[in-house]
Design a protein around this motif. Structure first.
Motif, PDB file in Angstrom:
ATOM      1  N   ASP A 174       3.645 -84.436 -56.537  1.00 14.53           N
ATOM      2  CA  ASP A 174       3.918 -85.093 -57.810  1.00 14.53           C
ATOM      3  C   ASP A 174       5.409 -84.993 -58.107  1.00 14.53           C
ATOM      4  OD1 ASP A 174       3.251 -86.518 -60.074  1.00 14.53           O
ATOM      5  OD2 ASP A 174       2.754 -84.739 -61.257  1.00 14.53           O
ATOM      6  N   GLU A 223       0.771 -92.109 -64.873  1.00 15.70           N
ATOM      7  CA  GLU A 223       1.559 -92.137 -63.636  1.00 15.70           C
ATOM      8  C   GLU A 223       1.056 -93.249 -62.727  1.00 15.70           C
ATOM      9  OE1 GLU A 223       2.308 -88.439 -61.687  1.00 15.70           O
ATOM     10  OE2 GLU A 223       2.152 -87.254 -63.522  1.00 15.70           O
ATOM     11  N   LYS A 249      -2.408 -77.813 -64.094  1.00 14.05           N
ATOM     12  CA  LYS A 249      -2.421 -79.148 -63.499  1.00 14.05           C
ATOM     13  C   LYS A 249      -3.598 -79.398 -62.563  1.00 14.05           C
ATOM     14  CE  LYS A 249       1.594 -80.823 -64.930  1.00 14.05           C
ATOM     15  NZ  LYS A 249       1.712 -82.116 -65.600  1.00 14.05           N
ATOM     16  N   GLY A 297       5.136 -89.003 -61.351  1.00 14.73           N
ATOM     17  CA  GLY A 297       5.465 -88.283 -62.584  1.00 14.73           C
ATOM     18  C   GLY A 297       5.225 -89.213 -63.755  1.00 14.73           C
ATOM     19  N   THR A 298       5.122 -88.623 -64.938  1.00 13.03           N
ATOM     20  CA  THR A 298       4.829 -89.390 -66.147  1.00 13.03           C
ATOM     21  C   THR A 298       5.851 -90.500 -66.360  1.00 13.03           C
ATOM     22  OG1 THR A 298       3.954 -87.376 -67.093  1.00 13.03           O
ATOM     23  CG2 THR A 298       4.411 -89.157 -68.634  1.00 13.03           C
ATOM     24  N   ASP A 356      -2.533 -87.647 -64.304  1.00 13.14           N
ATOM     25  CA  ASP A 356      -2.330 -86.246 -63.933  1.00 13.14           C
ATOM     26  C   ASP A 356      -2.644 -85.384 -65.157  1.00 13.14           C
ATOM     27  OD1 ASP A 356      -1.523 -83.920 -62.679  1.00 13.14           O
ATOM     28  OD2 ASP A 356       0.595 -84.249 -63.108  1.00 13.14           O
ATOM     29  N   GLU A 401      -1.359 -87.698 -68.340  1.00  7.55           N
ATOM     30  CA  GLU A 401      -0.024 -88.141 -67.931  1.00  7.55           C
ATOM     31  C   GLU A 401      -0.171 -89.504 -67.265  1.00  7.55           C
ATOM     32  OE1 GLU A 401       2.019 -85.074 -65.660  1.00  7.55           O
ATOM     33  OE2 GLU A 401       2.752 -84.174 -67.518  1.00  7.55           O
TER      34      GLU A 401
HETATM   35 CA    CA Z   1       2.667 -85.089 -63.521  1.00  8.49          CA
END
Ligand code: CA
Length: 407
Positions: free
Chosen positions: A121, A195, A247, A342-343, A227, A193
């Motif tokens: 990630d 993504e 996570k 990633g976000t 995520d 999140e």
């Molecule tokens: Ca993430």
């Protein structure tokens, strides 16, 4: 391109898209498929009818529970299969084998389309990194390395699940605000999140980096990705080695992998990078994608409220740069590995891709359409992420990835 099949004009799965997935038609037997409108092309049945040549080889390939072996054949083969399906769907009239090959999309259950070996990630949205930095480290939001390299961490693939799989609220160690001794509790700050992730389609041998200009040859296709994150567990555990149990209790992906080739009309340049990236990360041309994204929360028995609208084009680091950086030390990627962005937060508060940012760490609760408020997710809440590219009537979408938080 015109197909004899009736495809709704607003369908994510247009004749230009043709994403790959794996479905269970109800008899417990997985089949590879291509989505088209409200239908699926059963690739095993298409192989049996001779659409791709080498009937037995392709039929066996498309009866496997995951797409890894198919993807590993490389883009010349995967693109040819997609093109053959496109030609078949664009025959001048409905072919005789249509009934044997098409399946109603609403009648089947989608499965995880790939066996994911390794999952990485990244943290490639400058808006997200800055927002989170401000909350976790007010004096030092964007760390000095961030503009030099695509920051990432190795996640866990075993808990990646397909669209529709419930997510259980995790327990863990949490340090209550103002306290010095942690408690063991269920997380009170379960978050999503927003993504996107890409599936690796080609291996690089250990010790051989992938040059950034060749990186896209290693990308099979893209999916939507949630995520899920437990912020209170994350906050206590993440120093000094980064995300762990906050996570890896679950991440959700959409079931249809949109091939990189289908996104060609929607490629755009990314944000200007300053400082200029080092040579091994330097790219030219349109390396980002213009994909509109939205996140909705649906309370138990309630209706949806869209809480975020964002776009993949906001990402500061491109997929090619992520992949080149990932392999620059010689690290080998394998077919089926998943690399997430990633976000993806945008510049405005309504484009922030997590509740952590939308509620600013819980200080600004959101009001949903039913009048209820949220800082983080409640049990029974479903989170739905959707994504699509749209230009001059051409639509290539990802469908959705949905997950419900359970106690
Ligand atoms: Ca993430």
């Amino acid at each position: 391109m015109k197909t004899w099949l009736s495809v709704p004009a607003d369908s994510d799965f247009s004749i230009q898209n043709l994403p790959f997935g794996v479905f269970d038609a109800g008899n417990g037997q997985p089949r590879a498929g291509i989505a088209i409108g409200n239908h699926i092309v059963n690739l095993a049945a298409a192989a049996e009818s001779g659409l791709f040549g080498k009937r037995r080889f392709f039929k066996k390939l498309f009866e496997q529970p995951v797409l890894n072996d198919f993807i590993a054949l490389g883009k010349p083969v995967t693109n040819r299969v997609r093109r053959k399906v496109q030609e078949w769907l664009c025959l001048p009239q409905t072919p005789e084998n249509a009934e044997a090959i098409l399946v109603e999309r609403g009648a089947v259950r989608m499965l995880l389309p790939v066996r994911i070996g390794d999952y990485t990630d990244f943290y490639s949205s400058i808006e997200h990194a800055t927002n989170v930095g401000k909350m976790f480290r007010p004096d030092n939001p964007l760390l000095p390395n961030w503009r030099w390299l695509p920051v990432g961490y190795h996640g866990r693939s075993s808990s990646i699940v397909v669209d529709g799989t419930p997510i259980r609220r995790p327990h863990g160690q949490i340090l209550p605000k103002g306290e010095e001794i942690p408690v063991f509790s269920s997380s009170r700050q379960v978050d999503f999140e927003l993504e996107m992730a890409f599936v690796i389609g080609k291996e690089n041998p250990l010790g051989q980096p992938v040059p950034v200009e060749k990186a896209e040859e290693y990308i099979f296709g893209l999916v939507l990705f949630n995520d899920w994150s437990a912020r209170d567990i994350q906050r206590w555990e993440y120093v000094p080695l980064g995300p762990f149990l906050g996570k890896n209790f679950g991440s959700s992906m959409s079931p249809w992998i949109v091939p990189l080739e289908a996104l060609k009309p929607f490629r755009v340049k990314g944000p200007k990078q300053n400082p200029a990236p080092m040579d091994y990360l330097r790219t030219t041309g349109a390396r980002n994608c213009d994909i509109e994204l939205e996140v909705a929360i649906q309370p138990e028995n309630g209706s949806e409220t869209v809480v975020c609208r964002s776009n993949t084009r906001y990402l500061y680091w491109s997929m090619a740069q992520q992949l080149a950086h990932h392999t620059v030390n010689g690290c080998n990627l394998r077919v089926g590995d998943l690399l997430a962005s990633g976000t993806i937060s945008g510049p405005t508060p309504d484009s922030f891709g997590s509740l952590l940012e939308l509620s600013w760490g819980g200080q600004k609760p959101l009001t949903l359409r039913d009048g209820s408020i949220r800082t983080f997710l409640l049990d029974g809440d479903s989170v739905v992420i959707r994504g699509w590219a749209n230009q001059d009537g051409l639509r290539v979408g990802f469908g959705a990835v949905r997950g419900k938080v359970e106690p």
